[in-house]
Design a protein around this motif. Structure first.
Motif, mmCIF file in Angstrom:
data_model
loop_
_atom_site.group_PDB
_atom_site.id
_atom_site.type_symbol
_atom_site.label_atom_id
_atom_site.label_comp_id
_atom_site.label_asym_id
_atom_site.label_seq_id
_atom_site.Cartn_x
_atom_site.Cartn_y
_atom_site.Cartn_z
ATOM 1 N N SER A 299 0.977 -1.115 0.024
ATOM 2 C CA SER A 299 -0.025 0.008 0.060
ATOM 3 C C SER A 299 0.793 1.136 -0.072
ATOM 4 O O SER A 299 1.879 1.387 0.828
ATOM 5 N N SER A 300 0.505 2.284 -0.759
ATOM 6 C CA SER A 300 1.294 3.404 -0.893
ATOM 7 C C SER A 300 0.967 4.418 0.389
ATOM 8 O O SER A 300 1.906 5.206 0.563
ATOM 9 N N ARG A 301 0.197 3.952 1.157
ATOM 10 C CA ARG A 301 -0.127 4.770 2.198
ATOM 11 C C ARG A 301 0.837 4.223 3.464
ATOM 12 O O ARG A 301 0.709 4.806 4.431
ATOM 13 N N VAL A 302 1.010 3.075 3.760
ATOM 14 C CA VAL A 302 1.551 2.131 4.574
ATOM 15 C C VAL A 302 2.913 1.812 4.049
ATOM 16 O O VAL A 302 3.217 0.551 3.607
ATOM 17 N N TYR A 303 3.925 2.567 4.429
ATOM 18 C CA TYR A 303 5.418 2.220 4.407
ATOM 19 C C TYR A 303 6.346 3.092 5.231
ATOM 20 O O TYR A 303 5.926 4.288 5.551
ATOM 21 N N GLN A 304 7.560 2.700 5.457
ATOM 22 C CA GLN A 304 8.466 3.428 6.453
ATOM 23 C C GLN A 304 9.277 4.515 5.778
ATOM 24 O O GLN A 304 10.396 3.948 5.117
ATOM 25 N N GLY A 305 9.113 5.736 5.952
ATOM 26 C CA GLY A 305 9.712 6.578 5.394
ATOM 27 C C GLY A 305 11.303 6.732 5.779
ATOM 28 O O GLY A 305 12.175 6.898 4.912
ATOM 29 N N LYS A 306 11.617 6.445 6.905
ATOM 30 C CA LYS A 306 12.859 6.699 7.397
ATOM 31 C C LYS A 306 13.950 5.533 6.891
ATOM 32 O O LYS A 306 14.956 5.659 6.478
ATOM 33 N N GLU A 307 13.291 4.340 7.001
ATOM 34 C CA GLU A 307 13.976 3.045 6.579
ATOM 35 C C GLU A 307 14.330 3.320 4.931
ATOM 36 O O GLU A 307 15.262 2.851 4.325
ATOM 37 N N LEU A 308 13.298 3.777 4.216
ATOM 38 C CA LEU A 308 13.530 4.049 2.775
ATOM 39 C C LEU A 308 14.367 5.033 2.597
ATOM 40 O O LEU A 308 15.426 4.868 1.665
ATOM 41 N N ALA A 309 14.433 6.075 3.277
ATOM 42 C CA ALA A 309 15.433 7.172 3.036
ATOM 43 C C ALA A 309 17.066 6.760 3.362
ATOM 44 O O ALA A 309 18.108 7.124 2.524
ATOM 45 N N ILE A 310 17.122 5.989 4.320
ATOM 46 C CA ILE A 310 18.562 5.344 4.537
ATOM 47 C C ILE A 310 19.017 4.480 3.745
ATOM 48 O O ILE A 310 20.138 4.253 3.252
ATOM 49 N N ALA A 311 18.226 3.593 3.224
ATOM 50 C CA ALA A 311 18.366 2.504 2.134
ATOM 51 C C ALA A 311 18.769 3.172 0.968
ATOM 52 O O ALA A 311 19.870 2.948 0.164
ATOM 53 N N TYR A 312 18.071 4.233 0.762
ATOM 54 C CA TYR A 312 18.135 4.934 -0.836
ATOM 55 C C TYR A 312 19.404 5.496 -0.629
ATOM 56 O O TYR A 312 20.355 5.571 -1.705
ATOM 57 N N LEU A 313 19.931 6.065 0.459
ATOM 58 C CA LEU A 313 21.170 6.997 0.654
ATOM 59 C C LEU A 313 22.253 6.061 0.537
ATOM 60 O O LEU A 313 23.148 6.101 -0.132
#
Length: 298
Positions: free
Chosen positions: A40-54
């Motif tokens: 779901s595009s409404r339920v995911y963890q932004g901090k983990e995504l940002a860290i993995a992306y970086l």
């Protein structure tokens, strides 16, 4: 779980089981798990995504990623205006190849294309294949070699799941055998976002209308650098699991999203790299399950 290219597609189920004995607590937990695993595009963890992306964007390309060229082919044909149109394709078997439908938008089923195997710094001699199926509404097309077969080592493993934070690599090959590589981070989102009307109209002119595919699942990837066209139909290679998680369909910017407020965590992750919102740093792909489902019986 990963598939060999010849295995049938098994279902990816999003029906979590929960125990009646544990009442509301387990019910709520199960609902959270279900929403997360179904993307779901409404339920995911932004901090983990940002860290993995970086972290992923700072990694150097590995030898494993460089070998991606061996799992792909270059498809080309003479378009109606006599110009050469080309794109990428990925073998499903030694004879069957999938690509994005908009790559072959000027062709009818039954017409021929040239196929060249990819390798670093060189391309094989072109062989002829026939377009056997088109699905514009899913941006999928399949071509089949008739007089030649690909070596078995050219057929990749296809994987049925994507994980938030996994790194994917994409590659394109030019007629001069030049290789361009791009990479990105899987957002964990699998429901296709609605795009702006202006983006949708332009995309439709190029053979793929994203807002007509809103019911179709998608690989939603945050690219590590600004990327232009030419990758369409090629593999989205999951370097964490060493398998193909889908094929490339289109790129866009954050400003191309019609409902950007639903993707604030994506914006947060992209801001770690100081992209402008007009940079083409979002990529959308057709997931493995869809690719193999429509390949059955071909």
């Amino acid at each position: 779980m990963a598939y060999s290219a010849k295995e049938a597609v098994s279902s990816i189920s999003c029906n979590p089981a929960f125990s009646k004995k544990n009442g509301i607590k387990w019910l709520l937990l199960s609902m959270v798990i279900a929403l997360s695993s179904c993307g779901s595009s409404r339920v995911y963890q932004g901090k983990e995504l940002a860290i993995a992306y970086l972290n992923n964007s700072n990694e150097l390309h590995t030898k494993q990623e460089s070998e991606l060229a061996g799992y792909q082919v270059r498809i080309s044909y003479k378009a109606k205006d006599s110009n050469i149109t080309s794109g990428m394709g990925v073998p499903i078997t030694e004879q069957l190849i999938v690509t994005a439908d908009h790559v072959v938008r000027d062709l009818e089923v039954g017409q021929g294309v040239n196929v060249q195997m990819g390798d670093l710094g060189r391309l094989s001699k072109p062989v002829t294949a026939k377009l056997i199926m088109r699905s514009p509404e899913k941006d999928l097309a399949y071509i089949k070699l008739s007089k030649h077969t690909l070596p078995s080592k050219a057929v990749p493993i296809w994987c049925d799941k994507q994980q938030l934070g996994d790194k994917v690599t994409m590659m394109k090959l030019t007629g001069a055998a030049k290789v361009s590589t791009a990479s990105g981070t899987l957002s964990g989102i699998t429901d296709r976002p609605r795009m702006t009307d202006s983006f949708n109209i332009k995309a439709a002119q190029n053979g793929a209308e994203p807002n007509s595919m809103l019911d179709e699942p998608v690989n939603f990837v945050l690219l590590h650098r600004n990327m232009q066209g030419g990758f369409s139909g090629g593999a989205m290679f999951n370097t964490n699991k060493n398998c193909v998680t889908g094929i490339s369909s289109m790129v866009a910017s954050f400003n191309d999203l019609a409902q950007p407020q639903r993707y604030e965590s994506v914006k947060e992750a992209l801001n770690r790299k100081y992209w402008s919102q007009n940079s083409k740093v979002l990529a959308f792909g057709i997931p493995t399950k869809t690719v193999l489902q429509y390949a059955k019986g071909l």
